[in-house]
Design an enzyme around this catalytic site. Sequence first.
Site, short mmCIF file in Angstrom:
data_model
loop_
_atom_site.label_atom_id
_atom_site.label_comp_id
_atom_site.label_asym_id
_atom_site.label_seq_id
_atom_site.Cartn_x
_atom_site.Cartn_y
_atom_site.Cartn_z
N HIS A 29 -11.25 -0.09 -2.81
CA HIS A 29 -12.21 0.56 -1.91
C HIS A 29 -12.43 2.01 -2.32
CE1 HIS A 29 -12.86 -2.50 1.08
NE2 HIS A 29 -11.60 -2.57 1.47
N HIS A 38 -5.61 -3.13 -3.44
CA HIS A 38 -6.78 -3.47 -2.63
C HIS A 38 -7.44 -2.20 -2.09
CE1 HIS A 38 -9.02 -5.99 0.38
NE2 HIS A 38 -9.00 -4.83 1.05
N GLU A 39 -6.64 -1.35 -1.45
CA GLU A 39 -7.22 -0.14 -0.86
C GLU A 39 -7.75 0.80 -1.95
OE1 GLU A 39 -7.93 -0.11 2.12
OE2 GLU A 39 -6.70 -1.82 2.71
#
Length: 673
Positions: free
Chosen positions: A467, A463-464
Site C-alpha cells: 500500500h 502487505h502494508e
Amino acid sequence: MNALLSDWTTPFGLPPFDAIRDEDWGPAVDVALEEARAGIAAIAGDPEAPTFANTIAALERADERLGRVLGAFHAVAGAASNDARQALERDFAPKLSAYSSEITANTALFARIDDLWERRDSLGLSREEMRVLYLTHRGFVRSGARLEGEAVQRMKDVKARLAVLGTQFTQNVLADEREWFMPLSEADAEGLPDFVLQAARAAGESKGQGGPVVTLSRSLIVPFLQFSPRRDLRRKAYEAWVARGANGGATDNRAIAAEMLALREERARLLGFGSFADWKLETEMAREPARVKDLLMQVWTPARAAAERDAAVLEGMLRADGHPGPLEPWDWRYYSEKRRAAEHDLDEAALKPFFQLDRMIEASFAVASRLFRLEFREIEDAPRYHPDVRVWEVTRDGRHMATFVGDFFARDGKRSGAWCGAMRSQSRLDGEVRPIVTNVCNFAKSEAGPSLLSWDDARTLFHEFGHALHQMLSDVTFESISGTRVARDFVELPSQLYEHWLEVPEVLEDFATHAETGEPMPRDLRERLLAAATYDMGFQTVEYVASALVDMAFHDGPAPADPMQRQAEVLESLGMPRAIRMRHATPHFAHVFSGDGYSAGYYSYMWSEVMDADAFAAFVEKGDPFDAELAASLERNILSAGGSEEADALYTRFRGRMPGVEALLKGRGLVAA
C-alpha cells in the site's frame, strides 16, 4: 502558540508532534474548517463563468490546511489514542460530516460543476483533468447534490449520525481490547514457547502486572491459541476475543450496527438506489452485488470442502488427546499447528527466529529497491508521535520521493489490525508535493533481543508496504486521484501483490537470518515453509469468505432489524463448519462499521486477489521476479497512476487482459495444481 497553525519547519514537512498539545487539535480544526468554508464560498460565489481552473482546481485547494491538520490527527488518533483524543474524535465526527454535507448541498457550487460537465467536450481538458471533472461531478451526485426539499436535510442528518456511530463503534472495540487480559500463572504458561512467554511478559508489564498476561492483541492471542495445551484457557481467551463489542453495557456495538445498517439503506434509497450495496458498488470494479456473490461462492464451495476435510483430521487429534469432542473454534489453531509440525516438519518456535522485524523491514526495502530503484535512509531526529515510531526518507536517483513512517508494535491506545495511511498525499497542482506515508502494525515487542515475527506477521508487513508503495510512487497532478484513491476492490491489488515477493527464495535467503546465529534459513527449512504456503487454506478462506458474504447480505436488500440474527441465518445457509467462526463477527467488524470504507466492500480483498495472483504470474512467466521491464510497467500502469483511469483499464494495460478466478484457486491450493 498553536503548532498546528504555524509553518512546519520540520524535516520534509512532518507534523511537529513534539510541539503539538492535545488542546491544540480542536482550535486548529475549527480554524481550518473556517478557512475551508470561506474557500468553498468564494468558489460558489465567483462572478466569473465557471472554468476548470476556478472551480474544479480551486476545489482541490480549498481545504489544504484542513487536510494537513486532519492527516496528523488521524495518525495519532488511530495509533496513539488517549481519552482526550477519543473525545476529540467524537467532537470532530459531526463537524466534519456537516462540512462535507454543506459542500455537496451547495446548489451554486454544484451548478458550476454541472455546467462544466455539460460543456466538458468543449473545454480542451487533458485526460487527467477530464477524469477529475468526471469524478467530482459523480461524487456530488452520489452525495445528494440533486436532492430537493426535505430530502436535503435528511441526507445531512443521516450522514452526520453515521459519522458519530462509526467513531463510537471503533472506540467501543478499542475499549474492550484494552480492558481485557488474562494473567498466566507458572502452571498456566507450561508448554508455551519462549517467544510467546516473552510477549506475554511484556504485555504484563504494560498492564502493570507482576507476570505474563494474554491480551486481545492478535500478535499475542493467536500464538497463545496455537501453543497452549490448556483447553480451558484457550476457550477463555478465544471467547473474550470474539466477544469484543458484544459484552453488554456502554461498549456493546450490536445496536450501533443495526442503526448504521438502517441509515445506510435510507441513504441509498434517498439517492434512488434499491439497496446500499447497489449504491456502493456502482463505482467499484464489481459494479453489482450479483457479481460479488458469484465470485465469493466460486471460492466458498471448494474452501468449505477443504476445511471440512481438515476438521475431520483435527478432531481425530483432539480425541486422541482424550477429549470426546467435538472440535471447537478454540481448538483449531492448536491442533492445526501440531499437524503442520508433523506433516511439514515446521515448528513455529524454530521458524520464528528467522523472521526478525528489522530484517523483514530491510527485506521490504530491498525488494522495492530492486523493482523500483528506491533507496531508504532512516531519519533519527524526525518528530514522531510515539517513541516506537521510525521515519525514513525515500529517494530515487537522489530525488526525494516520499517520507515513510513505520509504527510496528502493539500497545495500549492503538487500535488493532494493520493499516496504511497518508499524512500528506502526492500532487503537483501547485508544485511538486511528495507524500508522507504511514504503516501501522501490531506486532509483539520483545523486551530482550530482536522482535520476532510469525510468517503471517511478515506477510502483513509486506502487505502494508505494498500500500505504501502505491502512495510513494504516485505521479499525478491532482491529490483527489493520487495514490490509493482508487476503487475499493482495486486498492488491495498492490498490497496483496507485494506479498508474493516475500516468498521469493532469494529474498528469504538474504533476509531470513537467525536472530542468534545470524545464519540464513537452511534451504530445506525454506523449501518446507514454501511448500506449506497453502497449508490450512480451507480454514483461512472460509473465515474470510463468510465475513464477506455476511457483509454483502447486510447491505444487499432491506437492512436487518437484528444483524446478529441475520449473521446467523447467512452462516447457517452456507453450512459454516462448526469449528470455524467468521474472521470478524459483526460487533467488532471494524472494516464495515468503523466507517463506510469497506461496507459492502469486504469482498474487495478477494476481488483484488484474483488480479494479484494473475499479476505475479506475469513475473513467473518471465522467469525473473525482478524483471525490470515488467516492474516498470507495473509502476507506470498501476502504482503511479492512482485513480487517473478506470481500474480495469489500468490492469488491462499492464497484463493485456482481465483475469479469471482460476489463478486465485490454484494459488490457495483449492484446486489441483
